[in-house]
Scaffold this motif. Structure first.
Motif, PDB file in Angstrom:
ATOM      1  N   LYS A 172       0.827  -1.214   0.000  1.00 47.39           N
ATOM      2  CA  LYS A 172       0.000   0.000   0.000  1.00 47.39           C
ATOM      3  C   LYS A 172       0.854   1.253   0.000  1.00 47.39           C
ATOM      4  O   LYS A 172       0.532   2.254  -0.660  1.00 47.39           O
ATOM      5  CB  LYS A 172      -0.923  -0.032   1.218  1.00 47.39           C
ATOM      6  CG  LYS A 172      -1.944   1.110   1.260  1.00 47.39           C
ATOM      7  CD  LYS A 172      -1.474   2.245   2.136  1.00 47.39           C
ATOM      8  CE  LYS A 172      -2.480   3.378   2.177  1.00 47.39           C
ATOM      9  NZ  LYS A 172      -1.981   4.538   2.964  1.00 47.39           N
ATOM     10  N   SER A 173       1.971   1.213   0.739  1.00 45.66           N
ATOM     11  CA  SER A 173       2.844   2.390   0.807  1.00 45.66           C
ATOM     12  C   SER A 173       3.465   2.708  -0.552  1.00 45.66           C
ATOM     13  O   SER A 173       3.769   3.858  -0.848  1.00 45.66           O
ATOM     14  CB  SER A 173       3.952   2.171   1.839  1.00 45.66           C
ATOM     15  OG  SER A 173       4.893   1.209   1.390  1.00 45.66           O
TER      16      SER A 173
ATOM     17  N   PRO B 240       1.117   6.183  -1.646  1.00 41.96           N
ATOM     18  CA  PRO B 240       1.973   6.779  -0.612  1.00 41.96           C
ATOM     19  C   PRO B 240       1.335   7.948   0.120  1.00 41.96           C
ATOM     20  O   PRO B 240       1.853   8.402   1.140  1.00 41.96           O
ATOM     21  CB  PRO B 240       3.199   7.235  -1.405  1.00 41.96           C
ATOM     22  CG  PRO B 240       2.684   7.472  -2.790  1.00 41.96           C
ATOM     23  CD  PRO B 240       1.619   6.440  -3.002  1.00 41.96           C
TER      24      PRO B 240
ATOM     25  N   ARG C  36       7.133   8.225  -2.197  1.00 43.10           N
ATOM     26  CA  ARG C  36       7.097   6.763  -2.095  1.00 43.10           C
ATOM     27  C   ARG C  36       8.229   6.242  -1.208  1.00 43.10           C
ATOM     28  O   ARG C  36       8.058   5.282  -0.468  1.00 43.10           O
ATOM     29  CB  ARG C  36       7.180   6.131  -3.489  1.00 43.10           C
ATOM     30  CG  ARG C  36       5.841   6.078  -4.195  1.00 43.10           C
ATOM     31  CD  ARG C  36       5.877   5.300  -5.486  1.00 43.10           C
ATOM     32  NE  ARG C  36       4.524   5.067  -5.950  1.00 43.10           N
ATOM     33  CZ  ARG C  36       3.785   5.950  -6.577  1.00 43.10           C
ATOM     34  NH1 ARG C  36       4.291   7.151  -6.841  1.00 43.10           N
ATOM     35  NH2 ARG C  36       2.555   5.669  -6.962  1.00 43.10           N
TER      36      ARG C  36
ATOM     37  N   ALA D 238       6.237   2.539   6.364  1.00 39.49           N
ATOM     38  CA  ALA D 238       5.461   1.299   6.327  1.00 39.49           C
ATOM     39  C   ALA D 238       6.316   0.102   6.709  1.00 39.49           C
ATOM     40  O   ALA D 238       5.851  -0.822   7.389  1.00 39.49           O
ATOM     41  CB  ALA D 238       4.875   1.103   4.930  1.00 39.49           C
ATOM     42  N   SER D 239       7.574   0.116   6.286  1.00 42.78           N
ATOM     43  CA  SER D 239       8.474  -0.997   6.604  1.00 42.78           C
ATOM     44  C   SER D 239       8.698  -1.110   8.105  1.00 42.78           C
ATOM     45  O   SER D 239       8.754  -2.210   8.664  1.00 42.78           O
ATOM     46  CB  SER D 239       9.815  -0.820   5.882  1.00 42.78           C
ATOM     47  OG  SER D 239       9.646  -0.849   4.484  1.00 42.78           O
TER      48      SER D 239
ATOM     49  N   TYR E 122       3.163  11.618   1.408  1.00 42.47           N
ATOM     50  CA  TYR E 122       4.610  11.436   1.450  1.00 42.47           C
ATOM     51  C   TYR E 122       5.130  10.956   0.097  1.00 42.47           C
ATOM     52  O   TYR E 122       4.376  10.462  -0.746  1.00 42.47           O
ATOM     53  CB  TYR E 122       4.980  10.407   2.522  1.00 42.47           C
ATOM     54  CG  TYR E 122       4.520  10.767   3.912  1.00 42.47           C
ATOM     55  CD1 TYR E 122       5.171  11.756   4.655  1.00 42.47           C
ATOM     56  CD2 TYR E 122       3.419  10.141   4.490  1.00 42.47           C
ATOM     57  CE1 TYR E 122       4.755  12.095   5.931  1.00 42.47           C
ATOM     58  CE2 TYR E 122       2.990  10.472   5.770  1.00 42.47           C
ATOM     59  CZ  TYR E 122       3.659  11.450   6.488  1.00 42.47           C
ATOM     60  OH  TYR E 122       3.239  11.779   7.740  1.00 42.47           O
TER      61      TYR E 122
ATOM     62  N   ALA F 224       7.253   6.967   2.420  1.00 51.22           N
ATOM     63  CA  ALA F 224       6.096   6.145   2.768  1.00 51.22           C
ATOM     64  C   ALA F 224       6.517   4.694   2.958  1.00 51.22           C
ATOM     65  O   ALA F 224       6.064   4.011   3.885  1.00 51.22           O
ATOM     66  CB  ALA F 224       5.032   6.239   1.678  1.00 51.22           C
ATOM     67  N   LEU F 225       7.426   4.225   2.098  1.00 47.60           N
ATOM     68  CA  LEU F 225       7.922   2.847   2.197  1.00 47.60           C
ATOM     69  C   LEU F 225       8.732   2.650   3.472  1.00 47.60           C
ATOM     70  O   LEU F 225       8.606   1.612   4.146  1.00 47.60           O
ATOM     71  CB  LEU F 225       8.769   2.503   0.973  1.00 47.60           C
ATOM     72  CG  LEU F 225       9.395   1.106   0.945  1.00 47.60           C
ATOM     73  CD1 LEU F 225       8.309   0.039   1.015  1.00 47.60           C
ATOM     74  CD2 LEU F 225      10.246   0.927  -0.307  1.00 47.60           C
TER      75      LEU F 225
END
Length: 316
Positions: free
Chosen positions: A240-241, A245, A250, A257-258, A248, A253-254
């Protein structure tokens, strides 16, 4: 500027820093929103300047001591890296992990949905055409289950238990890691392994003893399967991230999310350890299958209560 005017002008700023510092002390930095973190850093810088100003212009005032204490507290939150402790671990186990499950329940439901869809499709397919179970399961496992009925032999526990445990652990890790494939890999792993469980269950109902099967699967399987769903949810969070995103980039956002996904997977590791202990020491016991099913039911109740902790805390 006179001291009284200085205090009147900036007291609200100092109070806000006190409030944010208090939240961090009680719940940690992660409890703050991204806007609150930015506000905290900006206010901390302002208060540092205010401290320098008061030391120069009001050196004998009580305000110097007050600001010094306030800035010192802020400084510890900004620059000090807190070491892991048993208390942090305990907080994660008894509140942090259940809170993450509640926060990401949409992803959990999605993960469960893909897995369940695979179960339903393969179960009906094999139930209607048993000879095609080989499409979903290894040949030796299929023949072992069939022989249980035809030969009247004992259940091949070593083959079944090792296959199920290794498969579930592998599935959990793959479901998480393959979130980076925009979620396609995660969905495939969940769906395909759902088909394996569905096909296995259908074969047992056709050729073997379902009670014995569930007494083998459920005591550790309830925790193990829950761990798979959570790992799948972690993979979907990463997907989803990348796809959505939001405000933010990508990349950021990643990263965010991670961190959240890894926090979930840490809990999954402990769940798999518990499931492994049950698998190794309880499931092989030579006791009634109904007692094993009772144990599985108790496990399900305990797990449900554990996941409900955030809802109980909400009432406090």
């Amino acid at each position: 500027m006179q001291e009284s005017k200085f205090i009147k002008k900036y007291s609200a700023t100092w109070e806000k820093l006190e409030s944010l510092s208090s939240i961090i002390n009680k719940k940690g930095v992660k409890s703050l929103s991204s806007k609150q973190v930015k506000d905290f850093l900006n206010i901390f810088k302002q208060c540092s300047h205010h401290l320098a100003y008061t030391r120069t212009h009001f050196p004998n005032s009580n305000i110097v001591s007050y600001l010094n204490n306030l800035v010192s507290k802020g400084h510890s939150h900004v620059y000090t890296v807190k070491k892991s402790s048993f208390r942090n671990f305990k907080n994660y186990i008894f509140s942090g992990f259940p809170e993450l499950l509640k926060k990401n329940r949409i992803y959990l439901l999605g993960s469960l949905g893909f897995f369940t869809l695979g179960i339903i499709i393969s179960f009906l397919f094999v139930l209607y055409k048993p000879e095609q179970a080989h499409l979903f399961l290894p040949g030796d496992l299929v023949e072992s289950i069939k022989a249980n009925k035809l030969g009247g032999g004992e259940w091949n526990y070593p083959l079944m238990s090792s296959y199920i445990m290794i498969n579930n652990i592998t599935v959990a890790l793959r479901a998480f890691v393959l979130g980076i494939t925009l979620g396609l890999g995660t969905i495939y792993v969940l769906f395909f392994n759902g088909t394996m469980l569905g096909a296995l269950t259908a074969l047992v109902y056709l050729y073997a003893d379902p009670i014995k099967y569930w007494s083998l699967i459920l005591p550790h399987g309830i925790i193990e399967l829950s761990a798979i769903f959570i790992s799948g949810a972690a993979g979907l969070i990463i997907a989803k991230s990348i796809l959505l995103p939001g405000k933010y980039s990508r990349k950021h956002a990643l990263i965010a999310a991670s961190k959240q996904a890894v926090s979930l997977v840490i809990g999954v590791v402990f769940m798999l350890i518990i499931a492994g202990i049950i698998e190794g020491f309880f499931t092989p016991l030579d006791i009634s299958n109904h007692l094993k099913l009772l144990f599985a039911a108790i496990t399900a109740i305990i797990l449900s209560i554990y996941c409900s902790i955030p809802y109980f805390n909400k009432q406090d």
